[in-house]
Every structure is written in structure tokens, then in C-alpha cells.
Enzyme design. Structure first.
Site, short mmCIF file in Angstrom:
data_model
loop_
_atom_site.label_atom_id
_atom_site.label_comp_id
_atom_site.label_asym_id
_atom_site.label_seq_id
_atom_site.Cartn_x
_atom_site.Cartn_y
_atom_site.Cartn_z
N ALA A 64 -4.85 -1.18 -2.64
CA ALA A 64 -4.17 -0.55 -1.50
C ALA A 64 -5.17 -0.34 -0.38
O ALA A 64 -6.35 -0.05 -0.62
CB ALA A 64 -3.57 0.79 -1.92
N LYS A 65 -4.70 -0.48 0.84
CA LYS A 65 -5.58 -0.26 1.99
C LYS A 65 -5.39 1.19 2.44
O LYS A 65 -4.68 1.49 3.39
CB LYS A 65 -5.25 -1.24 3.12
CG LYS A 65 -6.39 -1.43 4.11
CD LYS A 65 -6.13 -2.65 4.98
CE LYS A 65 -7.21 -2.83 6.04
NZ LYS A 65 -8.53 -3.15 5.47
N CYS A 66 -6.04 2.09 1.70
CA CYS A 66 -5.94 3.51 1.99
C CYS A 66 -7.31 4.07 2.32
O CYS A 66 -8.34 3.58 1.84
CB CYS A 66 -5.31 4.26 0.82
SG CYS A 66 -6.24 4.18 -0.72
N TYR A 84 -12.16 3.77 1.31
CA TYR A 84 -13.27 3.61 2.24
C TYR A 84 -14.16 4.84 2.24
O TYR A 84 -15.39 4.74 2.34
CB TYR A 84 -12.74 3.28 3.63
CG TYR A 84 -12.05 1.94 3.66
CD1 TYR A 84 -12.73 0.79 4.05
CD2 TYR A 84 -10.73 1.80 3.24
CE1 TYR A 84 -12.12 -0.45 4.04
CE2 TYR A 84 -10.10 0.57 3.22
CZ TYR A 84 -10.80 -0.57 3.61
OH TYR A 84 -10.19 -1.79 3.59
N SER A 143 0.84 -1.20 0.00
CA SER A 143 0.00 0.00 0.00
C SER A 143 0.87 1.25 0.00
O SER A 143 0.59 2.23 -0.71
CB SER A 143 -0.92 0.01 1.23
OG SER A 143 -1.84 -1.05 1.21
#
Length: 363
Positions: free
Chosen positions: A202-204, A208, A106
Site C-alpha cells: 500500500a502507498k501509505c 515512508y 491502498s
């Protein structure tokens, strides 16, 4: 206040830690994400200096300049993982090396500095050690949130020159209110989660944030979660607002949407695939359309469906709603395959079931 030197971290215990009796009351029903432990870990990164100022100290607010880069250009990433209390009283993490790997993937996608895996793991373990009393008993766990954001004071579209890495923790109970056995889904027709070449893998936070309007739409229709279709054809099932999805077919095989840059590569997803194959199940990572989902539910070719993720673990999917009509998966209340895989995964996480080598990291 006593300051301790622990490995490369300076540890400063909080002078305002919650008393044991008050903590016990909070842990009776912690819910999810609303109660926090006494401490946090912070490490800073500066261009030309690298990672420095490693500390474990009281959980407290950040002081940010109004021109702090993250507030304007959203360079921010995070992870979600858990610490568990084992039957012998010790604590353990579930596959934290995978979280470290994904965190750095990420970071690279968001033009941020990568953090050495051993430093990431050390930071997590330091926080779990000092706040171990916050791990709930029974089926509870300690949810860990490592995150990093651009902290440089500047206005200009470029990667920042300063970052803060932090870890906080929150005791966790059930993710879904009421401990639902099966969740209901709303199929988003107007919004998509990610497109090819974007930040879907990516966990951004931006991913969300973009999903919240669709989640609000799901709530208005009485559903627990939203399910997104692909952005190109608005046809293929991708993932839920915060979880991956699996389909259990009549022949006992599993189908899950393939990774391709638009779906978050979930660690729980990967674990489910590994466990299912070890149990002799056929797992196919292939496209699955919403119309096929509806048709298979009607014909009985689809027996079960479930969502999976760190917070929710494995949760059955019951009712599915959309502007084209509603339908129910199987009997609407989960099934044997979902329950079997969930029990196997939870058993490994809590040390009661033997899992693949290296999956459980004791602290």
C-alpha cells in the site's frame, strides 16, 4: 472572484495566483517538492452520503480538529504521478488509470472508501487544466499528488466515517540533487521496510515514515538512498526507500524482486518490464540476495543495476555500501541497457516515442 461549474466540480480560480513573471523565475529551477501551484482539488466522503462537495479552488491549509482521526490512527494514502508538456503544446498523463487502480488497492488495505476511477481521473485533469502554466519546459514535469486521509473528529480504533480526498501539484525538475547519473546505496542491516501481511504493497505514509531512520543512516554514510532486505531472513533484496530496483545480467536479461505484498507494485516498474519484453529482453521476477548481488558484481555477471519510480524515472545504481564492505556495480556509471530503457520510457511519456496503446492520456 469567478465561480465556474465544470462537470461535477465547482471551480473557484485563486485571487492570489502567482504572477506570470514570478512563476517563470520559480520554474527556472523548481527542484522537487518545494514549489506548489495555485490550486488544489478536494472531494469529501461521509458515511451514508458517499462522495460529495467536489471543488477546485485556491491551494490553502486545512483546518483540522486536534482529535482528527488521521492524526491518531494514520489512515492516509497517496499517489505520485506526472503531467507532461508535449511538443505540440498539449499536456498528457502517463498511465493514470494505473494510479487510480493502485490508489484504490491502498484504500482497501487501509479500510478506507474507494473512489470511482472516473472521478479520480477527472479530479487530476481538472487540476492540470487550471494550473497548466506551471508545467516546466524542457525535461521538467508537473508532479501530481492525490491523497486521502481520515478527517472525522473522534478517538477510537475503527475506520473513520469521514474522509477528504485532495490533489495538489508541484513543478518538478531533477529528483536527485546535482542531476547524478548514478546513485549510491546503503544496505540497511537493522531496519526493514515491510513484513508479510503488513502494508508494504500500500502507498501509505506510515511505510515512508518507518523508512526515514534508515534513509538517515544512508545519508550518514554518504549514500543517496537506502536499500531494504526482507524482514524474514534479512537476505533478499526488496526495494529502495522510494523506488523499485532492477539488475541487468551479463546475458542481457533483467532480474527484479517479485511482488508478494511487501513491495510496492510500481507503475514505472510494470512499464519497464513491459518495454523490456517488447524489446526482446528476458525479464525474471525472482528473489535476488544481497550476497548474490555482491558476488555477481565482483565476477562481472552483473553488468548494471538501476532504480525506478515516478519521481526518479530510471536512475543507474553505482556504488553500494554496507557494514560488510562496499562494491561497485559495473563501471559505476550506468550502462547501455539502463540508458535505453530510460530513453524509451521518457520518450513515451513526452509523446516523442510511440508506446503501447493507452499509455499516454492527453488532456
Amino acid at each position: 472572484m469567478t465561480v465556474q461549474q465544470a462537470s461535477r466540480f465547482v471551480v473557484t480560480p485563486s485571487s492570489k495566483a502567482v504572477a506570470a513573471d514570478a512563476r517563470a523565475v520559480l520554474l527556472e529551477d523548481p527542484g522537487f517538492g518545494r514549489i506548489f501551484t495555485d490550486h488544489m482539488v478536494t472531494i469529501r466522503w461521509s458515511e451514508g452520503k458517499g462522495w460529495h462537495s467536489h471543488s477546485v479552488g485556491p491551494r490553502e491549509p486545512f483546518t483540522l480538529d486536534p482529535a482528527c482521526a488521521v492524526l491518531h490512527y494514520a489512515q492516509e494514502i497517496f499517489e505520485g504521478m506526472k503531467a507532461y508538456r508535449l511538443s505540440d503544446g498539449s499536456t498528457a498523463l502517463f498511465r493514470p488509470e494505473e494510479n487510480a487502480r493502485r490508489f484504490n488497492e491502498s484504500a482497501e488495505r487501509m479500510a478506507m472508501p474507494v473512489i470511482p476511477e472516473d472521478l479520480f481521473l477527472e479530479a487530476i485533469e481538472e487540476l492540470v487544466r487550471i494550473d497548466a502554466d506551471w508545467i516546466p519546459g524542457g525535461e521538467g514535469s508537473l508532479y501530481l499528488r492525490p491523497f486521502m486521509f481520515a478527517s472525522e473528529t473522534f478517538l477510537g480504533v475503527r475506520p473513520a466515517a469521514e474522509y477528504i480526498f485532495c490533489v495538489i501539484a508541484s513543478p518538478a525538475g531533477a529528483y536527485f540533487k546535482g542531476g547524478k547519473k548514478a546513485v549510491s546505496l546503503w544496505v540497511s542491516e537493522h531496519y526493514t521496510r515491510a513484513g508479510r501481511g503488513g502494508t508494504g504493497a500500500a502507498k501509505c505514509g506510515g511505510n515512508y515514515a518507518a523508512s526515514l531512520i534508515a534513509q538517515a543512516e544512508a545519508s550518514k554514510h554518504g549514500c543517496d538512498q537506502v536499500v531494504f532486505l526482507d524482514s524474514a531472513e534479512n537476505k533478499w533484496v526488496e526495494e529502495l526507500g522510494g523506488m523499485n530496483v532492477f539488475f541487468v545480467m551479463a546475458d542481457g536479461s533483467l532480474v527484479t524482486p517479485p511482488l508478494g505484498g511487501t513491495i510496492l507494485p510500481g507503475i514505472t516498474r510494470n512499464s519497464i518490464i513491459t518495454l523490456a519484453r517488447a524489446q526482446g529482453m528476458t525479464v525474471r521476477e525472482e528473489p535476488y540476495s544481497f550476497e548474490q548481488w555482491r558476488a555477481d558484481s565482483a565476477s562481472g555477471n552483473l553488468r548494471e543495476a538501476f532504480a525506478c519510480g515516478t519521481a526518479a524515472v530510471v536512475t543507474a545504481i553505482g556504488e553500494v555500501k554496507s557494514v560488510k564492505g562496499d562494491f561497485t556495480v559495473g563501471n559505476g556509471d550506468g550502462g547501455l541497457v539502463t540508458e535505453t530503457l530510460r530513453n524509451a520510457l521518457v520518450g513515451i511519456q513526452r509523446g516523442t516515442v510511440e508506446g503501447p496503446a493507452g499509455w499516454l492520456r492527453r488532456i
